[in-house]
Design a protein around this motif. Structure first.
Motif, PDB file in Angstrom:
ATOM      1  N   GLY A   1     -14.672   8.135  -3.676  1.00  0.00           N
ATOM      2  CA  GLY A   1     -13.649   8.370  -2.663  1.00  0.00           C
ATOM      3  C   GLY A   1     -13.368   7.144  -1.825  1.00  0.00           C
ATOM      4  O   GLY A   1     -12.216   6.870  -1.469  1.00  0.00           O
ATOM      5  N   LEU A   2     -14.406   6.394  -1.494  1.00  0.00           N
ATOM      6  CA  LEU A   2     -14.220   5.164  -0.723  1.00  0.00           C
ATOM      7  C   LEU A   2     -13.425   4.134  -1.507  1.00  0.00           C
ATOM      8  O   LEU A   2     -12.527   3.487  -0.961  1.00  0.00           O
ATOM      9  N   ILE A   3     -13.734   3.993  -2.802  1.00  0.00           N
ATOM     10  CA  ILE A   3     -12.968   3.062  -3.645  1.00  0.00           C
ATOM     11  C   ILE A   3     -11.501   3.476  -3.672  1.00  0.00           C
ATOM     12  O   ILE A   3     -10.601   2.649  -3.481  1.00  0.00           O
ATOM     13  N   CYS A   4     -11.247   4.756  -3.894  1.00  0.00           N
ATOM     14  CA  CYS A   4      -9.865   5.242  -3.945  1.00  0.00           C
ATOM     15  C   CYS A   4      -9.163   5.088  -2.599  1.00  0.00           C
ATOM     16  O   CYS A   4      -7.979   4.722  -2.548  1.00  0.00           O
ATOM     17  N   ALA A   5      -9.865   5.336  -1.499  1.00  0.00           N
ATOM     18  CA  ALA A   5      -9.266   5.187  -0.170  1.00  0.00           C
ATOM     19  C   ALA A   5      -8.921   3.726   0.115  1.00  0.00           C
ATOM     20  O   ALA A   5      -7.842   3.431   0.647  1.00  0.00           O
ATOM     21  N   LEU A   6      -9.820   2.810  -0.261  1.00  0.00           N
ATOM     22  CA  LEU A   6      -9.529   1.391  -0.044  1.00  0.00           C
ATOM     23  C   LEU A   6      -8.336   0.934  -0.868  1.00  0.00           C
ATOM     24  O   LEU A   6      -7.498   0.159  -0.383  1.00  0.00           O
ATOM     25  N   VAL A   7      -8.241   1.418  -2.083  1.00  0.00           N
ATOM     26  CA  VAL A   7      -7.084   1.072  -2.918  1.00  0.00           C
ATOM     27  C   VAL A   7      -5.809   1.651  -2.320  1.00  0.00           C
ATOM     28  O   VAL A   7      -4.769   0.987  -2.289  1.00  0.00           O
ATOM     29  N   GLN A   8      -5.874   2.880  -1.823  1.00  0.00           N
ATOM     30  CA  GLN A   8      -4.686   3.487  -1.221  1.00  0.00           C
ATOM     31  C   GLN A   8      -4.247   2.719   0.022  1.00  0.00           C
ATOM     32  O   GLN A   8      -3.054   2.505   0.244  1.00  0.00           O
ATOM     33  N   ILE A   9      -5.204   2.289   0.825  1.00  0.00           N
ATOM     34  CA  ILE A   9      -4.871   1.475   1.999  1.00  0.00           C
ATOM     35  C   ILE A   9      -4.224   0.167   1.566  1.00  0.00           C
ATOM     36  O   ILE A   9      -3.235  -0.282   2.152  1.00  0.00           O
ATOM     37  N   LEU A  10      -4.761  -0.440   0.523  1.00  0.00           N
ATOM     38  CA  LEU A  10      -4.200  -1.682  -0.004  1.00  0.00           C
ATOM     39  C   LEU A  10      -2.768  -1.471  -0.485  1.00  0.00           C
ATOM     40  O   LEU A  10      -1.892  -2.303  -0.219  1.00  0.00           O
ATOM     41  N   LEU A  11      -2.517  -0.368  -1.141  1.00  0.00           N
ATOM     42  CA  LEU A  11      -1.158  -0.079  -1.618  1.00  0.00           C
ATOM     43  C   LEU A  11      -0.202   0.195  -0.453  1.00  0.00           C
ATOM     44  O   LEU A  11       0.960  -0.205  -0.486  1.00  0.00           O
ATOM     45  N   ASP A  12      -0.695   0.893   0.573  1.00  0.00           N
ATOM     46  CA  ASP A  12       0.173   1.261   1.694  1.00  0.00           C
ATOM     47  C   ASP A  12       0.442   0.106   2.645  1.00  0.00           C
ATOM     48  O   ASP A  12       1.521   0.020   3.226  1.00  0.00           O
ATOM     49  N   ARG A  13      -0.524  -0.766   2.842  1.00  0.00           N
ATOM     50  CA  ARG A  13      -0.416  -1.808   3.868  1.00  0.00           C
ATOM     51  C   ARG A  13       0.048  -3.158   3.345  1.00  0.00           C
ATOM     52  O   ARG A  13       0.306  -4.062   4.139  1.00  0.00           O
ATOM     53  N   THR A  14       0.109  -3.338   2.042  1.00  0.00           N
ATOM     54  CA  THR A  14       0.577  -4.610   1.480  1.00  0.00           C
ATOM     55  C   THR A  14       1.799  -4.351   0.607  1.00  0.00           C
ATOM     56  O   THR A  14       2.169  -3.208   0.372  1.00  0.00           O
TER      57      THR A  14
END
Length: 118
Positions: free
Chosen positions: A11-24
């Motif tokens: 879940g942490l890996i997926c959340a970090l990737v989602q943040i990366l997709l949303d913020r960049t």
């Protein structure tokens, strides 16, 4: 405890990737390539194996695991076949997983009859 570790690490890996997709402004394909390359680099550095032992499927299922699988296959093939192993190892190591994904997605398309978007 294994299930809990797999759940929160994945879940942490997926959340970090989602943040990366949303913020960049990175496209999803580039983020996926970064994950695969990160898994290969972590495998090369010897960090991935202890990480996978701790997190189980939480580390093995995302694209980090695929990158590590490619690295392990290439490393083994280079040890056995030399330079030619660079070109064969990744295909040999990942053939079963890729074949299964293709076969099961084809079977799912037969069952659920997908339609094109209009």
């Amino acid at each position: 405890m294994d299930y809990l570790n797999a759940f929160w690490v994945g879940g942490l890996i997926c959340a970090l990737v989602q943040i990366l997709l949303d913020r960049t402004k990175l496209m999803p394909g580039r983020v996926m390539v970064m994950l695969v390359c990160s898994g290969a680099v972590l495998g090369f550095l010897g960090i991935y194996e202890p990480f996978r032992d701790f997190a189980g499927a939480g580390a093995g299922v995302p694209l980090l695991g695929f990158g590590n699988t490619l690295y392990q296959g290439i490393r083994k093939a280079v040890d056995e076949d030399g330079f030619l192993g660079l070109f064969m190892g990744g295909f040999t190591a990942s053939a079963v997983g890729i074949s299964a994904a293709l076969i099961f997605s084809y079977l799912a398309s037969l069952i659920f009859q997908p339609k094109m978007k209009e």
